[in-house]
Design a protein around this motif. Structure first.
Motif: not given
Length: 230
Positions: A119, A124-127, A129-130, A134, A150-151, A154-155
């Motif tokens: 990812a 693919d930052w959505a995948a 992060g999943a 948290d 998590r956020a 990802v950032r």
């Protein structure tokens, strides 16, 4: 998810699109991912076709290798064994010769980390992060960087590395809810190896990441605002 629709032959094609013989779904499965080739002497060879997520045999990323019924193949989130000239999901059968060390946690840890790097390389930052818990914690001991949650993590990956970069997974090893990876990271200054250690929570998400880069370096000013020091 898998879908097998091939006739017996010399080569079994594996990938995401319907023209493959063994169709696998997942973000880290390439359109044409790998091939299982049968040689005239009856032996089998597994060849990766330059996939972005990699093809793994017994936890080691391969380009091509001779395959036996004792080997465990990892592609995407799935694990497979050679049986009667085909790759079958490990859940379909448990051969008596299967290595005792291959537990469900071993497979999960390896697959989660493989998906994490796939990812990241695909942006693919959505995948990406999943795959994270948290309250995931990232630490870089050399620069004493720490990111919580998590956020923010990802950032950190999106904004902290604004140049063109790519990574190649060399090896992933999993044990229980823990895994370690060796990657080669290529950026503007060349290629360097990276060692990363992962701890998974009971839900199978990444709870802690500890990152080591053998080449010493200081915290770049461009991402100082994205981390706390410890």
């Amino acid at each position: 998810m898998t879908d097998t629709h091939h006739q017996p032959g010399q080569t079994i094609r594996i990938g995401r699109v319907p023209d493959n013989d063994l169709v696998l779904s997942g973000l880290n499965i390439s359109r044409h991912h790998a091939e299982l080739r049968r040689h005239p002497d009856g032996s089998f060879e597994l060849a990766d076709l330059g996939s972005h997520g990699g093809t793994f045999v017994n936890g080691k990323r391969i380009t091509r290798t001779v395959l036996t019924e004792q080997d465990i193949v990892g592609i995407g989130h799935g694990t497979f064994r050679l049986s009667d000239g085909e790759l079958r999901p490990c859940s379909d059968e448990t051969p008596a010769s299967a290595p005792a060390a291959t537990s469900a946690h071993d497979v999960a840890a390896h697959d989660v980390v493989a998906a994490y790097w796939a990812a990241a390389e695909a942006r693919d930052w959505a995948a990406f992060g999943a795959l994270l818990a948290d309250d995931v914690i990232y630490r870089g001991p050399q620069t004493r960087e720490q990111v919580r949650g998590r956020a923010p993590y990802v950032r950190f990956n999106v904004e902290g590395f604004t140049y063109d970069w790519h990574l190649t997974v060399q090896r992933i090893i999993g044990e229980g809810q823990h895994a370690a990876s060796w990657i080669e990271f290529t950026g503007p200054d060349g290629t360097q190896p990276g060692l990363c250690f992962f701890d998974l929570d009971d839900a199978g998400q990444i709870a802690q990441i500890t990152d080591f880069w053998p080449d010493p370096y200081e915290l770049p000013p461009t991402r100082a605002h994205l981390v706390e020091r410890y």
